[in-house]
Design a protein around this motif. Sequence first.
Motif, PDB file in Angstrom:
ATOM      1  N   VAL A 182       0.842  -1.201   0.000  1.00 26.73           N
ATOM      2  CA  VAL A 182       0.000   0.000   0.000  1.00 26.73           C
ATOM      3  C   VAL A 182       0.873   1.245   0.000  1.00 26.73           C
ATOM      4  CG1 VAL A 182      -1.733   1.332   1.281  1.00 26.73           C
ATOM      5  CG2 VAL A 182      -1.928  -1.161   1.140  1.00 26.73           C
ATOM      6  N   THR A 183       1.925   1.263   0.812  1.00 27.05           N
ATOM      7  CA  THR A 183       2.777   2.455   0.851  1.00 27.05           C
ATOM      8  C   THR A 183       3.470   2.683  -0.494  1.00 27.05           C
ATOM      9  OG1 THR A 183       4.683   1.270   1.790  1.00 27.05           O
ATOM     10  CG2 THR A 183       3.140   2.300   3.343  1.00 27.05           C
ATOM     11  N   THR A 184       3.804   1.611  -1.193  1.00 29.75           N
ATOM     12  CA  THR A 184       4.382   1.746  -2.534  1.00 29.75           C
ATOM     13  C   THR A 184       3.362   2.362  -3.485  1.00 29.75           C
ATOM     14  OG1 THR A 184       5.872  -0.118  -2.177  1.00 29.75           O
ATOM     15  CG2 THR A 184       5.383   0.464  -4.472  1.00 29.75           C
ATOM     16  N   PHE A 188      -4.594   8.819   6.616  1.00 23.24           N
ATOM     17  CA  PHE A 188      -3.884   9.484   7.713  1.00 23.24           C
ATOM     18  C   PHE A 188      -2.371   9.367   7.512  1.00 23.24           C
ATOM     19  CE2 PHE A 188      -1.912   8.869  11.949  1.00 23.24           C
ATOM     20  CZ  PHE A 188      -2.176  10.092  12.533  1.00 23.24           C
ATOM     21  N   TYR A 189      -1.915   8.158   7.214  1.00 18.42           N
ATOM     22  CA  TYR A 189      -0.495   7.907   6.993  1.00 18.42           C
ATOM     23  C   TYR A 189       0.024   8.745   5.815  1.00 18.42           C
ATOM     24  CZ  TYR A 189       3.740   5.582   5.447  1.00 18.42           C
ATOM     25  OH  TYR A 189       5.031   5.336   5.031  1.00 18.42           O
ATOM     26  N   ALA A 190      -0.691   8.719   4.705  1.00 16.22           N
ATOM     27  CA  ALA A 190      -0.256   9.458   3.518  1.00 16.22           C
ATOM     28  C   ALA A 190      -0.232  10.961   3.788  1.00 16.22           C
ATOM     29  CB  ALA A 190      -1.153   9.140   2.328  1.00 16.22           C
ATOM     30  N   SER A 191      -1.219  11.452   4.513  1.00 16.62           N
ATOM     31  CA  SER A 191      -1.246  12.867   4.860  1.00 16.62           C
ATOM     32  C   SER A 191      -0.004  13.238   5.668  1.00 16.62           C
ATOM     33  CB  SER A 191      -2.506  13.190   5.663  1.00 16.62           C
ATOM     34  OG  SER A 191      -2.459  14.521   6.136  1.00 16.62           O
ATOM     35  N   GLN A 194       2.537  15.328   3.746  1.00 17.78           N
ATOM     36  CA  GLN A 194       2.066  16.650   4.160  1.00 17.78           C
ATOM     37  C   GLN A 194       0.993  17.180   3.212  1.00 17.78           C
ATOM     38  OE1 GLN A 194       3.125  18.253   7.280  1.00 17.78           O
ATOM     39  NE2 GLN A 194       3.430  16.051   7.400  1.00 17.78           N
ATOM     40  N   LEU A 195      -0.001  16.324   2.955  1.00 16.94           N
ATOM     41  CA  LEU A 195      -1.152  16.658   2.122  1.00 16.94           C
ATOM     42  C   LEU A 195      -2.418  16.493   2.948  1.00 16.94           C
ATOM     43  CD1 LEU A 195      -0.021  14.799  -1.111  1.00 16.94           C
ATOM     44  CD2 LEU A 195      -0.123  17.275  -0.788  1.00 16.94           C
ATOM     45  N   PRO A 196      -3.509  17.139   2.557  1.00 19.41           N
ATOM     46  CA  PRO A 196      -4.738  17.053   3.346  1.00 19.41           C
ATOM     47  C   PRO A 196      -5.401  15.675   3.250  1.00 19.41           C
ATOM     48  CG  PRO A 196      -5.091  18.366   1.373  1.00 19.41           C
ATOM     49  CD  PRO A 196      -3.628  18.047   1.417  1.00 19.41           C
ATOM     50  N   ALA A 197      -6.197  15.369   4.285  1.00 23.80           N
ATOM     51  CA  ALA A 197      -6.926  14.102   4.305  1.00 23.80           C
ATOM     52  C   ALA A 197      -8.276  14.281   4.992  1.00 23.80           C
ATOM     53  CB  ALA A 197      -6.134  13.020   5.023  1.00 23.80           C
TER      54      ALA A 197
END
Length: 121
Positions: free
Chosen positions: A13-15, A41-44, A48-51
């Motif tokens: 998923v992180t990839t 949440f993790y990706a945000s 440093q992007l909104p979620a």
Amino acid sequence: MLAPDLPAAPRAVTTLLAELVQAHGPDLMFWGTSLGGFYAFYASALYQLPAMLFNPSLFPDQTLAKFGVGSFTTFTKGRPYHFKEPYLADLAELRQEAFDRVDPARLRFFLAEDDELLDLS
């Protein structure tokens, strides 16, 4: 709007998230519910992007240890998958990484009071 059918393995998923950020840049906003809410949440935190988080599982390693190890089918496409116990350690590492980097100003939470897994106390 992109709505990928996420793989069971957290590192996969992180990839996928990294590929999405590279392909679509800083205009992304992540949305997710439950485990997808955790990944949003993790990706945000990481990018440093909104979620927008709808009943997110912010401690998925703990929740899935009780309810989520085994064989299931995806909600949207009915694809079978197997969530393996070793994935719990990966989720714990991702959770810590996210909590270390999170910017709460980038997050919006939407919580339903009738979700049996959320502790609203």
